[in-house]
Design an enzyme around this catalytic site. Structure first.
Site, short mmCIF file in Angstrom:
data_model
loop_
_atom_site.label_atom_id
_atom_site.label_comp_id
_atom_site.label_asym_id
_atom_site.label_seq_id
_atom_site.Cartn_x
_atom_site.Cartn_y
_atom_site.Cartn_z
N GLY A 253 37.94 -25.01 -69.36
CA GLY A 253 38.71 -26.12 -69.41
C GLY A 253 38.33 -27.25 -68.04
N ASP A 254 37.47 -26.52 -67.26
CA ASP A 254 37.46 -27.47 -66.13
C ASP A 254 36.11 -27.25 -65.71
OD1 ASP A 254 37.69 -29.09 -63.78
OD2 ASP A 254 39.89 -28.52 -63.68
N ASP A 255 35.65 -27.74 -64.48
CA ASP A 255 34.14 -27.63 -63.88
C ASP A 255 33.76 -26.05 -64.02
OD1 ASP A 255 34.30 -30.20 -63.27
OD2 ASP A 255 35.11 -29.86 -61.42
#
Ligand SMILES: *[C@@H]1O[C@H](CO)[C@@H](O)[C@H](O)[C@H]1NC(C)=O
Ligand SMILES: *[C@@H]1O[C@H](CO)[C@@H](O)[C@H](O)[C@H]1NC(C)=O
Ligand SMILES: *[C@@H]1O[C@H](CO)[C@@H](O)[C@H](O)[C@H]1NC(C)=O
Ligand SMILES: *[C@@H]1O[C@H](CO)[C@@H](O)[C@H](O)[C@H]1NC(C)=O
Ligand SMILES: *[C@@H]1O[C@H](CO)[C@@H](O)[C@H](O)[C@H]1NC(C)=O
Ligand SMILES: *[C@@H]1O[C@H](CO)[C@@H](O)[C@H](O)[C@H]1NC(C)=O
Length: 474
Positions: A253-255
């Site tokens: 859900g992120d980098d």
């Protein structure tokens, strides 16, 4: 104290997967054996079962893990020790690691993080951040935590560490957390670390966070979290030197990888950069974030990052720089080559107004230096917009070099494929044609363009040894 430890070999042998001959010469001595590769092998072995562990998914094993590590820490200067976690579901709260130590997970071992938020210890914010990332105060300690260590291996046959992050995501979204969420694995102030052949699931927040650490090999890791889960970054090397991340598959859900070095005035004061970082053979899926982010916390500086063979599918951008006024620090000597990208919003994205400050005390004169950013050999398909490059007014980002990039557009591409401001650099063989600030340049036949360094880094010459895992019974 006897060197050989009592172990329930029969149980280990049953679950060990690879079993050598049951008995050896000496009477009553039975050996179960597994093989793996590591930076160093260990003289002593034990199983979590020896410390009262129960792998039923319900019994809490926090005390078993803590006792095991306490006990095995006595072998630090006597050849080190490895702790075997057999098949099963091992529910546990946070536990700490020790030096000259290997944590080895069987392929069907799952370490399950306890969801009882009020039982998690709280530790101080990182000195280079000054504050927690979710809340101003302290931070919940990571599930597997180590500080001031040397020679630690966390590995095993693709066994699993499951953060069971749902309760944390819900509390975070409701703004009910008093402290920053835990990570699955954090190693601080340490040296000679290997994290390999494991799967990390559903972290409450970041997955793997080496910080103030050097000589790190991260290899063969799978990281999975829902693409909408908050801040589930994959691997975050933070103020680290000599790191090699390879053969890694991340959906999050992120980098997928976020390279960091501290936050605003705290990071500037701490002054510890991330440098000499290799990232190769990464596959990333992260529709709302980058395959590799540099920043946004980069106040201690980021230098000499070499990313090669990066595949990103349905990812917002490829290698993104995030920074802003007040960050200070630098991002320089960044080399990226051989990227295969499919379905992406922006291939090249540099953001000079990221915001997100630690507090209001940041220095408005602390401008980041962004220079020497090299990208080459890129093929992208189904892209909405080729590039969005935004430096800082009065602080141009310089030495941006893009060579040999073919960007195929989506059915509804943006009319203007490049927006550039406060950036300087050159391009060669780039389609669609770049903005005026990055004019096409004649490629030097001899020196090439945006070239990847040809020297090799010290971390690349670290060879893994063949270790075996033998458990002996008297
Ligand atoms: C990881 O697993 C692969 C495939 O089983 C194996 O070739 C490799 O040596 C392992 N690496 C480490 C560091 O354990
Ligand atoms: C783990 O290490 C941290 C930092 O040194 C410490 O605060 C914490 O008490 C330790 N936890 C245990 C269970 O020893
Ligand atoms: C760990 O190392 C850091 C950095 O060298 C040092 O400041 C700190 O006091 C050490 N902590 C312990 C518990 O030894
Ligand atoms: C490890 O396990 C994950 C999750 O089940 C799986 O997606 C991945 O393919 C496995 N990796 C290897 C090398 O077997
Ligand atoms: C351009 O990039 C492609 C794809 O990565 C690569 O196959 C090709 O060799 C590169 N061409 C040059 C001239 O470097
Ligand atoms: C292309 O990208 C769009 C989003 O811009 C996506 O909806 C579509 O499924 C992608 N097409 C293919 C063939 O991957």
């Amino acid at each position: 104290m006897k060197k050989q430890m009592k172990v329930f070999v029969l149980v280990v042998v049953m679950v060990a997967g690879v079993i050598m001959e049951g008995t050896e010469g000496r009477k009553g001595k039975i050996a179960g054996s597994l093989e793996y590769s590591a930076i160093s092998c260990r003289a002593h072995s034990a199983s979590i079962l020896d410390f009262g562990g129960v792998g039923d998914g319900v019994t809490l094993n926090t005390q078993a893990f803590r006792s095991a590590v306490d006990h095995l820490s006595q072998f630090q200067s006597d050849g080190g020790a490895q702790l075997f976690v057999p098949a099963g579901k091992w529910l546990t709260g946070s536990f700490n690691l020790t030096s000259h130590f290997t944590l080895y997970l069987h392929q069907d071992a799952v370490i399950l993080a306890s969801q009882e938020i009020n039982t998690w210890a709280v530790i101080d914010p990182l000195p280079s951040y000054g504050h927690g990332r979710d809340a101003a105060g302290g931070r919940y300690i990571s599930l597997i935590f180590g500080t001031n260590l040397t020679d630690v291996v966390i590995t095993g046959e693709n066994g699993t560490v499951d953060g069971q992050g749902l309760v944390w995501w819900q509390q975070f979204k409701k703004k009910k957390l008093k402290y920053t969420r835990p990570y699955l694995l954090e190693i601080m102030h340490s040296d000679n670390i290997q994290i390999s052949n494991l799967t990390f699931l559903n972290s409450p927040s970041w997955n793997i966070h080496p910080v103030y650490t050097s000589n790190i090999i991260i290899q063969g890791i799978t990281i999975l979290a829902p693409i909408t889960s908050p801040n589930t970054d994959g691997i975050n090397p933070d103020s680290c030197t000599n790191t090699r991340i390879e053969d890694t598959y991340i959906v999050s859900g992120d980098d997928c990888i976020a390279v960091k070095s501290g936050w605003d005035e705290y990071g500037i004061n701490y002054g510890m950069p991330t440098k000499h970082l290799i990232i190769r053979r990464l596959t990333c899926i992260s529709p709302y974030s980058a395959a590799i982010a540099l920043g946004s916390e980069m106040s201690g500086g980021i230098q000499d990052v070499r990313a090669d063979d990066i595949t990103a599918i349905q990812t917002e951008s490829a290698v993104r720089i995030k920074t802003g006024v007040g960050r200070g620090g630098y991002v320089k000597d960044i080399f990226v080559k051989n990227m295969k990208l499919h379905t992406m919003k922006w291939v090249f994205w540099i953001t000079g107004n990221y915001g997100s400050h630690a507090d209001t005390h940041f220095d408005p004169n602390a401008l980041p230096e962004i220079k020497g950013i090299n990208y080459r050999d890129i093929v992208a398909e189904n892209v909405t917009m080729a590039a969005r490059l935004e430096g800082i007014s009065g602080d141009p980002f310089t030495g941006i070099c893009i060579y040999n990039a073919t960007i195929g557009l989506s059915k509804k591409p943006k009319k203007y494929q490049w927006t550039c401001s406060d950036v300087e650099g050159v391009t060669g063989a780039v389609v669609p044609p770049p903005c005026a600030l990055l004019p096409p340049t004649q490629v030097d036949e001899k020196f090439g363009m945006c070239d990847f360094p040809s020297d090799s880094l010290a971390i690349d010459s670290v060879e893994l040894q063949k270790c075996s895992f033998e458990m002996n019974l008297f």
